[in-house]
Structure formats: structure tokens, C-alpha cells
Write an enzyme that holds these catalytic residues in place. Structure first.
Site, short mmCIF file in Angstrom:
data_model
loop_
_atom_site.label_atom_id
_atom_site.label_comp_id
_atom_site.label_asym_id
_atom_site.label_seq_id
_atom_site.Cartn_x
_atom_site.Cartn_y
_atom_site.Cartn_z
N HIS A 158 24.41 30.77 40.89
CA HIS A 158 25.31 31.92 40.79
C HIS A 158 24.61 32.93 39.89
CE1 HIS A 158 29.46 33.65 39.53
NE2 HIS A 158 29.00 34.26 40.60
N SER A 212 31.21 37.26 33.97
CA SER A 212 31.74 38.62 34.06
C SER A 212 31.67 39.33 32.71
CB SER A 212 33.19 38.56 34.52
OG SER A 212 33.76 39.84 34.61
N ARG A 241 40.53 35.35 43.10
CA ARG A 241 40.57 33.96 43.54
C ARG A 241 41.69 33.21 42.83
NH1 ARG A 241 37.49 30.91 41.85
NH2 ARG A 241 36.62 32.13 40.13
N LYS A 273 25.16 41.35 34.13
CA LYS A 273 24.30 40.77 35.16
C LYS A 273 23.89 41.80 36.22
CE LYS A 273 26.22 38.17 38.22
NZ LYS A 273 26.84 37.09 39.03
N THR A 274 24.88 42.50 36.76
CA THR A 274 24.59 43.48 37.81
C THR A 274 23.80 44.66 37.26
OG1 THR A 274 26.59 42.86 39.01
CG2 THR A 274 25.61 44.98 39.55
N ARG A 306 37.46 46.08 43.51
CA ARG A 306 36.17 45.65 44.09
C ARG A 306 35.72 46.58 45.20
NH1 ARG A 306 33.21 40.87 42.32
NH2 ARG A 306 34.66 39.69 41.02
N LYS A 345 33.13 32.90 48.79
CA LYS A 345 33.00 31.80 47.84
C LYS A 345 33.19 30.45 48.52
CE LYS A 345 31.97 34.16 44.20
NZ LYS A 345 30.56 34.19 43.75
N ASP A 392 24.31 38.05 43.57
CA ASP A 392 25.32 37.04 43.22
C ASP A 392 24.96 35.60 43.56
OD1 ASP A 392 27.92 36.65 42.04
OD2 ASP A 392 28.68 36.19 44.03
#
Length: 538
Positions: free
Chosen positions: A221, A239, A60, A243-244, A323, A201, A258
Site C-alpha cells: 500500500h 493518510s 469504507r 504520500k501523494t 474524492r 480495495k 496507491d
């Protein structure tokens, strides 16, 4: 190629000003992958997964994200260097130029929706210049049935023209790329960048305005999962905090990875229909679910392949931000529909490179609101040029770039929901112990998993003096014992073996918290302000 239709209805793009373009409607992933290959825009890996390069932008571009300042937004949006105002007249002129550009192109159109809860469903039409961008929209948004398509009326539209380059001097942009939200016209206008994350996003940012302003729902988020007893857990984290990894649990079903909403009915719903995961250093051993999801239907972005089409996940020569996007059904252990009830636990994940925060601590409602606004983690040496020691990193609400309202609005909603639902909130340090980065060691994943499991099962219990110790600097309650975790690990001070260095470093971090919070103080309630560290450095 001729336009293709998947239902008996025909659609028109004339209301957008698109009158001459040929377009393909609601094509399957297989058709879109084939078109991408035929147009020489991608290649297939050894197992048939599509791999593309997003061009100049591999992430982004926050400084090129704008919101049209109009009657809807002017008094509600928190304007500044995150939410940058754009003139309505400039938007209209730029929109016309983008549409003229697209009228000369062969386009790919998809109707889809966001929000798994029917009461919050947002119909979306996505108009793409590239077939693989449209395939990304198939993966990431929720997919309507044939019956739903028959009377589908889009509420928001994403217009995505990666090949169109703005003229900053004329168009009012900062440079040639842009992502602009227009809440009056309900359009997300994206140009000059092939990075697909701008598509998802854009809608996420729109929902972060719509849900709290009009629906009394907190947008988040975060990732979330649900246990066998129906209890829902929420995981916030920037990041690199885990989290994942931590929300992907073989004993709990994944709701989403997410973007979620938390309703007044104490339910949590996924905004999306897919996952968009980082794949840097991905391995089957460490993250088998994500690794297994990389198969036909998924899209790999900016990865490097060898001559046989095998992916080298360690190769960051194109970008660190490699990604993969895939529909959520590529994961086996998922909640269907993507809705959880009975929210019981919230985890704020932070990779504290200073090594001073407890590995897990329980937060009061005011502390939870304060840490939510702060959104703390830390950069370590080597992650960016010039970073030679740990550097605090704050992102309000664990997602500042996507939050149109002032962060305290979301924090007050979170605090209210905590009180109403009786949810427990935990601050989890997945970072360093025994000293800062370069001296101490990273917290063992097995210990973090054990602590989260103990919190989820209730084994950490209610707060009491016998079971918890109040941290003398941060004021949070750290458990004295936890099944599967050595007692010494639970006290960060004890792992240092040097009280003076520990407290000097801890006070250094509290000062960073206070300095960061200054920009929120005039907006925050006294209760939220009291949630921060109360002791000052000597």
C-alpha cells in the site's frame, strides 16, 4: 437502453446466475457519464466533470468487510477484527439473493485487469448496478485493448449492488452493507454501499493474498516513482503524511499512487490504471497535478457545488473524505507502462504529532521491518471527537485493513527484499518539530523535499559515525547534515530547547510502540523484535 458492445464478441452472464437482466458492456466514460445524468444520479461541474454522491457511506466500512473461511483461507488468513470470517453457506445464500436482485436491473459490465506487469496480470470482470460505479472501474483498473477483449477470460469478478440491503439476522452480516471476498469462487461481493473505494480495495485485498502466497511477490500500500537514471523509490504512509504530495515530483515519473507489487526480479509494478485522490482543501497552487486531472472522464465524489457548478473543495458538509477518481493518463508525468526497476530507496512517512522523531533517519533491515509492521502516524487534536492531545495511530504494513495475512509475513518479505537489493530505507517525519502539536510547528515541506532529494541522489551518503548520530531513544541513525536543511532542524531534541520535556515525550511514544507491538511479538522473529526502540521509560 440497449446493450452496447465494443467488439465483435458477445458475452454471457449466465454463469453468474444473471439470466434476465439487460446489460451494457464495455461502455465508454462518455456513455456512462451520460447514463448517470439521464438516471439523475449525478451532475456536471462547470468544466464538465461528473460529480456524484455515494449515499449513506462516504468511506469504507472496515467492520463490514469479510472473507469466506474455506480450504484456501482457513489456515493462511490472519483472522480477527480486521479479517472477519464469513461462512461459505451464508455467502452462497446471500449471493443468490443479490443475483435475484440484479436480475431485475439494467446492469453495466466491464472487463479489465489489475497489475501492469504481464507476468502478474489478473483479469477482472466488474458487474455494476450503477453506471458511475462502472465508470469508476474504467478509471481505476487497467484497460484492455480491443484485441485483448476478443479472447478475454475473467479470473476474478466484482459484483457490485449498492441498492441491495442485507438482512443481518438472516444473511450473517453485521448490518445491511457488506464487502465479502470469496477466494474459492474468486468473487468480491459488495452490497448496501455506494462508496466506490470498496470496489478497488476488494481487488487490492485479494492481491494481498494471491501475490505473496502464490507469486513470491510483496504487495504494498504505497506510491512510487522513478528517476531519470531508472532508480525506483517507494513511499509508504498513512493518510495525512504526504504520500501523494511527495511522490508527485516534477523531476521523477509517477508509477502509481496507491497499490503496487515488488517482484523477485526487483521490479515494482502498479496494480491500477488510475488514481483515487482526496480533494479536501485541494488547490491548483499546492497540488497542480491532481487539480489538473479533474476534467471530463474524472469522477468527483461527495463534493459541494455552487449554483454555477464550481466545486468548493473546502466544504466538508457531506464528508471529510471527498474524492476524485481519474485514469492515470490524466497526469502528464507518468511512467509507461507503470513498472519501475532497480529499487533504491524506500520512505516510511509519518506525521509525528509528538514532535520527537527525527525529520529523516536511516533504518537497518530489522528496524525497517519493525516500523513497517507498526505503521505509525499520529492523530492531532480536533481530527476526531475527544482527541485533545496527540494520539499514536498504528496501521500494520501501512495498510492493515487490506492485508489478509499476518503482518509479519509481509514484513519478513520486505526485510528479505531489502537485503537482496541493498535498498536504503528512510523514516521521514513530516509532522511536528520544536515541540508537540500545539507547541511546535509542522515540518516545512521544502525541508522534507530537500531531505528526500538528498536521500535519492545519494548526498546523505552511507552510514558512518562522522555523518550520522544514533538517536539515544529510538536507535535510528539521523544525519548530521543535509543540503538545503539547517543543521538544527535535523536534531529533534535540539529544536525543543528543553531536554527533560523532550525525553519524557519521546519515552511516552516508545511505550506506545511497544504496547502496539505486543500483538505481533509471538509471530515476529528475534531480528524484527530488535528493530524497535530498545530503551524504556524511567
Amino acid at each position: 437502453m440497449k446493450s452496447s458492445m465494443t467488439n465483435a464478441n458477445t458475452i454471457s452472464l449466465k454463469n453468474y446466475g444473471i439470466t434476465h437482466a439487460n446489460f451494457h458492456y464495455q461502455e465508454t466514460p462518455e456513455q456512462l457519464q451520460k447514463a448517470t445524468l439521464e438516471m439523475d444520479m449525478g451532475v456536471e461541474t462547470s468544466n464538465g466533470t461528473l460529480a456524484v454522491k455515494t449515499g449513506e457511506f462516504t468511506g469504507r466500512s472496515p467492520l463490514d468487510r469479510f472473507i469466506v473461511k474455506d480450504d484456501i483461507t482457513k489456515d493462511k488468513v490472519w483472522w480477527g477484527n480486521i479479517n472477519i470470517a464469513f461462512e461459505k453457506e451464508k455467502f452462497d445464500a446471500l449471493y443468490t439473493k443479490v443475483i435475484d436482485y440484479l436480475n431485475e436491473k439494467e446492469l453495466f459490465v466491464r472487463d479489465s485487469y489489475a497489475c501492469a506487469d504481464e507476468d502478474y496480470k489478473l483479469n477482472i470482470r466488474v458487474i455494476n448496478e450503477y453506471p458511475w460505479s462502472n465508470m469508476f472501474a474504467y478509471n481505476m483498473f487497467l484497460r484492455p485493448t480491443e484485441a485483448e477483449l476478443e479472447d478475454f477470460t475473467p479470473e476474478w469478478t466484482v459484483i457490485n449492488a449498492p441498492g441491495f440491503m442485507a438482512d443481518p439476522a438472516v444473511d450473517g452480516t453485521r448490518q445491511h452493507n457488506f464487502a465479502i471476498l470469496n477466494f474459492t469462487d474468486k468473487i468480491a461481493l459488495i452490497g448496501g454501499t455506494g462508496y466506490t473505494g470498496e470496489i478497488k480495495k476488494g481487488i487490492f485485498s485479494a492481491l494481498n493474498f494471491i501475490l505473496p502466497v502464490y507469486k513470491e511477490t510483496l504487495p504494498m500500500h504505497c506510491s512510487s516513482n522513478v528517476g531519470e537514471d531508472g532508480d525506483t523509490a517507494i513511499f509508504f504512509g498513512l493518510s495525512g503524511t504526504g504520500k501523494t504530495t511527495l511522490s508527485t515530483d516534477p523531476n521523477r515519473k509517477l508509477i502509481g499512487d496507491d497499490e503496487h507489487g515488488w517482484t523477485s526480479r526487483n521490479t515494482v509494478f502498479n496494480f491500477e490504471g488510475g488514481c483515487y485522490a482526496k480533494v479536501i482543501n485541494l488547490s491548483e497552487e499546492q497540488e497542480p497535478e491532481i487539480y489538473g486531472a479533474i476534467k471530463p472522464g474524472a469522477i468527483l465524489e461527495n463534493v459541494v457545488l455552487d449554483d454555477k457548478g464550481n466545486v468548493d473543495f473546502s466544504d466538508t458538509s457531506i464528508t471529510q473524505n471527498t474524492r476524485v477518481s481519474y485514469p492515470i493518463h490524466h497526469i502528464d508525468n507518468i511512467q509507461q507502462p507503470s513498472i519501475g526497476k532497480n529499487v533504491k530507496n524506500i520512505f516510511f512517512l509519518t506525521a509525528d504529532a509528538f514532535g520527537v522523531l527525527p525529520p529523516i533517519s536511516k533504518l537497518t533491515p530489522s528496524q525497517a521491518a519493525y516500523h513497517f509492521i507498526s505503521g505509525y502516524t499520529a492523530k492531532v487534536a480536533g481530527t476526531e471527537a475527544g482527541v485533545v492531545e496527540p494520539v499514536p495511530s498504528f496501521s500494520a504494513c501501512f495498510g492493515a485493513p487490506f492485508m489478509p495475512l499476518h503482518p509479519t509475513k509481509y514484513a519478513e518479505m520486505l526485510s528479505k527484499k531489502m537485503k537482496e537489493s541493498g535498498v536504503d530505507v528512510w523514516l521521514v517525519n513530516t509532522g511536528w518539530t520544536g515541540g508537540p502539536y500545539g507547541v511546535g510547528t509542522r515540518m516545512k515541506l521544502k525541508y522534507t523535499r530537500a531531505m528526500i532529494s538528498a536521500a535519492l541522489s545519494g548526498e546523505l551518503g552511507l552510514y558512518s559515525y562522522d555523518k550520522y548520530h544514533i538517536h539515544s531513544v529510538f536507535g535510528v541513525a539521523q544525519p548530521r547534515e543535509c543540503p538545503g536543511v539547517p543543521t538544527s532542524v535535523l536534531s529533534p531534541r535540539a529544536t525543543w530547547n528543553d531536554d527533560e520535556k523532550y525525553y519524557t515525550t519521546a519515552f511516552k511514544l516508545t511505550n506506545a510502540f511497544r504496547e502496539n507491538f505486543k500483538k505481533f511479538e509471538s509471530y515476529a522473529s528475534e531480528e524484527i523484535r530488535r528493530g524497535g526502540p530498545q530503551r524504556y521509560a524511567f
